[in-house]
Motif scaffolding. Sequence first.
Motif, PDB file in Angstrom:
ATOM      1  N   SER A  72      -2.902   6.134  -3.739  1.00  0.00           N
ATOM      2  CA  SER A  72      -3.096   5.931  -5.169  1.00  0.00           C
ATOM      3  C   SER A  72      -1.768   5.612  -5.818  1.00  0.00           C
ATOM      4  N   ASP A  73      -1.803   5.401  -7.154  1.00  0.00           N
ATOM      5  CA  ASP A  73      -0.559   5.341  -7.895  1.00  0.00           C
ATOM      6  C   ASP A  73      -0.007   6.766  -7.956  1.00  0.00           C
ATOM      7  N   GLN A  74       1.066   6.975  -8.684  1.00  0.00           N
ATOM      8  CA  GLN A  74       1.709   8.292  -8.689  1.00  0.00           C
ATOM      9  C   GLN A  74       1.159   9.176  -9.799  1.00  0.00           C
ATOM     10  N   GLY A  75      -0.128   9.046 -10.111  1.00  0.00           N
ATOM     11  CA  GLY A  75      -0.734   9.892 -11.127  1.00  0.00           C
ATOM     12  C   GLY A  75      -0.624  11.366 -10.757  1.00  0.00           C
ATOM     13  N   ARG A  76      -0.207  12.182 -11.716  1.00  0.00           N
ATOM     14  CA  ARG A  76       0.057  13.593 -11.421  1.00  0.00           C
ATOM     15  C   ARG A  76      -1.191  14.324 -10.950  1.00  0.00           C
ATOM     16  N   ALA A  77      -2.333  14.031 -11.572  1.00  0.00           N
ATOM     17  CA  ALA A  77      -3.563  14.718 -11.183  1.00  0.00           C
ATOM     18  C   ALA A  77      -3.937  14.383  -9.748  1.00  0.00           C
ATOM     19  N   LEU A  78      -3.777  13.109  -9.362  1.00  0.00           N
ATOM     20  CA  LEU A  78      -4.117  12.712  -7.995  1.00  0.00           C
ATOM     21  C   LEU A  78      -3.130  13.298  -6.986  1.00  0.00           C
ATOM     22  N   LEU A  79      -1.860  13.393  -7.369  1.00  0.00           N
ATOM     23  CA  LEU A  79      -0.877  14.004  -6.472  1.00  0.00           C
ATOM     24  C   LEU A  79      -1.209  15.483  -6.254  1.00  0.00           C
ATOM     25  N   ARG A  80      -1.536  16.176  -7.330  1.00  0.00           N
ATOM     26  CA  ARG A  80      -1.891  17.596  -7.201  1.00  0.00           C
ATOM     27  C   ARG A  80      -3.182  17.749  -6.402  1.00  0.00           C
ATOM     28  N   HIS A  81      -4.138  16.877  -6.657  1.00  0.00           N
ATOM     29  CA  HIS A  81      -5.406  16.892  -5.920  1.00  0.00           C
ATOM     30  C   HIS A  81      -5.159  16.727  -4.418  1.00  0.00           C
ATOM     31  N   THR A  82      -4.268  15.806  -4.061  1.00  0.00           N
ATOM     32  CA  THR A  82      -3.956  15.572  -2.649  1.00  0.00           C
ATOM     33  C   THR A  82      -3.283  16.792  -2.032  1.00  0.00           C
ATOM     34  N   GLN A  83      -2.391  17.439  -2.803  1.00  0.00           N
ATOM     35  CA  GLN A  83      -1.757  18.671  -2.311  1.00  0.00           C
ATOM     36  C   GLN A  83      -2.798  19.754  -2.070  1.00  0.00           C
ATOM     37  N   ASP A  84      -3.747  19.877  -2.988  1.00  0.00           N
ATOM     38  CA  ASP A  84      -4.789  20.899  -2.827  1.00  0.00           C
ATOM     39  C   ASP A  84      -5.641  20.637  -1.588  1.00  0.00           C
ATOM     40  N   LEU A  85      -5.789  19.355  -1.234  1.00  0.00           N
ATOM     41  CA  LEU A  85      -6.538  18.997  -0.028  1.00  0.00           C
ATOM     42  C   LEU A  85      -5.724  19.203   1.243  1.00  0.00           C
ATOM     43  N   GLN A  86      -4.436  19.492   1.062  1.00  0.00           N
ATOM     44  CA  GLN A  86      -3.484  19.577   2.177  1.00  0.00           C
ATOM     45  C   GLN A  86      -3.498  18.266   2.979  1.00  0.00           C
ATOM     46  N   ALA A  87      -3.547  17.179   2.243  1.00  0.00           N
ATOM     47  CA  ALA A  87      -3.555  15.843   2.843  1.00  0.00           C
ATOM     48  C   ALA A  87      -2.243  15.149   2.511  1.00  0.00           C
ATOM     49  N   HIS A  88      -2.042  14.006   3.136  1.00  0.00           N
ATOM     50  CA  HIS A  88      -0.840  13.216   2.874  1.00  0.00           C
ATOM     51  C   HIS A  88      -1.105  12.225   1.744  1.00  0.00           C
ATOM     52  N   HIS A  89      -0.134  12.065   0.858  1.00  0.00           N
ATOM     53  CA  HIS A  89      -0.275  11.059  -0.195  1.00  0.00           C
ATOM     54  C   HIS A  89       0.502   9.804   0.175  1.00  0.00           C
ATOM     55  N   SER A  90      -0.187   8.689   0.185  1.00  0.00           N
ATOM     56  CA  SER A  90       0.431   7.387   0.468  1.00  0.00           C
ATOM     57  C   SER A  90       0.515   6.603  -0.831  1.00  0.00           C
ATOM     58  N   PRO A  91       1.704   6.181  -1.243  1.00  0.00           N
ATOM     59  CA  PRO A  91       1.830   5.478  -2.523  1.00  0.00           C
ATOM     60  C   PRO A  91       1.264   4.065  -2.464  1.00  0.00           C
ATOM     61  N   ASP A  92       0.718   3.637  -3.568  1.00  0.00           N
ATOM     62  CA  ASP A  92       0.226   2.275  -3.704  1.00  0.00           C
ATOM     63  C   ASP A  92       1.427   1.349  -3.875  1.00  0.00           C
ATOM     64  N   LEU A  93       1.558   0.360  -3.018  1.00  0.00           N
ATOM     65  CA  LEU A  93       2.720  -0.530  -3.061  1.00  0.00           C
ATOM     66  C   LEU A  93       2.725  -1.398  -4.313  1.00  0.00           C
ATOM     67  N   PHE A  94       1.546  -1.725  -4.833  1.00  0.00           N
ATOM     68  CA  PHE A  94       1.468  -2.627  -5.986  1.00  0.00           C
ATOM     69  C   PHE A  94       2.254  -2.097  -7.185  1.00  0.00           C
ATOM     70  N   HIS A  95       2.164  -0.809  -7.449  1.00  0.00           N
ATOM     71  CA  HIS A  95       2.746  -0.271  -8.675  1.00  0.00           C
ATOM     72  C   HIS A  95       4.274  -0.341  -8.700  1.00  0.00           C
ATOM     73  N   PRO A  96       4.996   0.040  -7.653  1.00  0.00           N
ATOM     74  CA  PRO A  96       6.453  -0.168  -7.696  1.00  0.00           C
ATOM     75  C   PRO A  96       6.835  -1.639  -7.761  1.00  0.00           C
ATOM     76  N   GLN A  97       6.086  -2.509  -7.076  1.00  0.00           N
ATOM     77  CA  GLN A  97       6.373  -3.936  -7.182  1.00  0.00           C
ATOM     78  C   GLN A  97       6.143  -4.421  -8.608  1.00  0.00           C
ATOM     79  N   HIS A  98       5.080  -3.924  -9.240  1.00  0.00           N
ATOM     80  CA  HIS A  98       4.787  -4.308 -10.618  1.00  0.00           C
ATOM     81  C   HIS A  98       5.897  -3.834 -11.560  1.00  0.00           C
ATOM     82  N   ASP A  99       6.382  -2.613 -11.352  1.00  0.00           N
ATOM     83  CA  ASP A  99       7.479  -2.093 -12.178  1.00  0.00           C
ATOM     84  C   ASP A  99       8.742  -2.932 -11.993  1.00  0.00           C
ATOM     85  N   LEU A 100       9.022  -3.318 -10.761  1.00  0.00           N
ATOM     86  CA  LEU A 100      10.205  -4.147 -10.500  1.00  0.00           C
ATOM     87  C   LEU A 100      10.079  -5.506 -11.178  1.00  0.00           C
ATOM     88  N   SER A 101       8.894  -6.081 -11.130  1.00  0.00           N
ATOM     89  CA  SER A 101       8.676  -7.371 -11.785  1.00  0.00           C
ATOM     90  C   SER A 101       8.838  -7.251 -13.294  1.00  0.00           C
TER      91      SER A 101
END
Length: 314
Positions: free
Chosen positions: A35-64
Amino acid sequence: ILLERYVERRDAKTWNSTLHGALQGLPVQVLQSTSDQGRALLRHTQDLQAHHSPDLFHPQHDLSKATALALAQRVRQAAEGHEKAVRRREQHIEAREAYRKQSHGPGRPPDFEGRIEFAQQAVEAAQQAVDEALADQQACREAIRGLSTDYHCYRLTDGAAQDAEQIEALVGVRFAVIDQVADRAGLSQKCRGMIDKARRVTTDMVATIGFVHTEIALRLAGLDISSSLRAEVATRLVPGLYLQQVSARAKLAQDRRDIAATAHLLLAPLRTPAHPLQQLDAQTAEQLDAEVKTCAALFQRSSSCVEGRNGQLA
């Protein structure tokens, strides 16, 4: 789609409860969230004890956003400066020609040649500024696009595994180019802040590469095959299947052909009748097929499959 629902809130607690309900009775374990780096999704992933993989589009979009407008404006300003310098030179040339067509008394004539030479130097300096601005603009675009080329668990040109350290180095080179361009272009602090925001995501990008390779190694270790065959599965079969997936998603036709050709080179020897993979018993072959397909699909760097559905739901 296992979960898609209208809710009043999209906080981590809501994500946890609704996903738990959606997975009830299903033999599903959540390994990672992309996902993007949304705080709720990051916390949700931590609660699942899963790995969070960042969406590449969003940092590229910020750089652009941080660079595109500022660099385009720099190119326009340099081009306008060049046009003004050319006009000044032409004015001096026209003044010289007009002076020559008239009769004049004694006295030293204006130094038209010196003025023209000075104006020509200004034209050349302005052209250099245009060239530099265009080169920086192109270099920045290529660096941003290059993140997409680099950020793969297997190299697109030959299928070789790329570990976390290699990805960190490759991404570092891309950001070094962007930083150098930002310095030369004198980008604002706001733009530099957006670049730094994108840079912070690279920590999770590197961690995702480590997660993927660790998970693949664990899954392949559980296969009941010889060590030599396991090595071929790790270095040829999984990368080949991964590149097949990448080739299908590539935007340019030439990229699709090139990546598909590399995948074919990796996979073709494994599909000959005499290869040990083709001699496995049915149960082992079925287990191996399921595991390698899972391994090839482990690396996720895009949420584009659901991106935009927020607008529909709204």
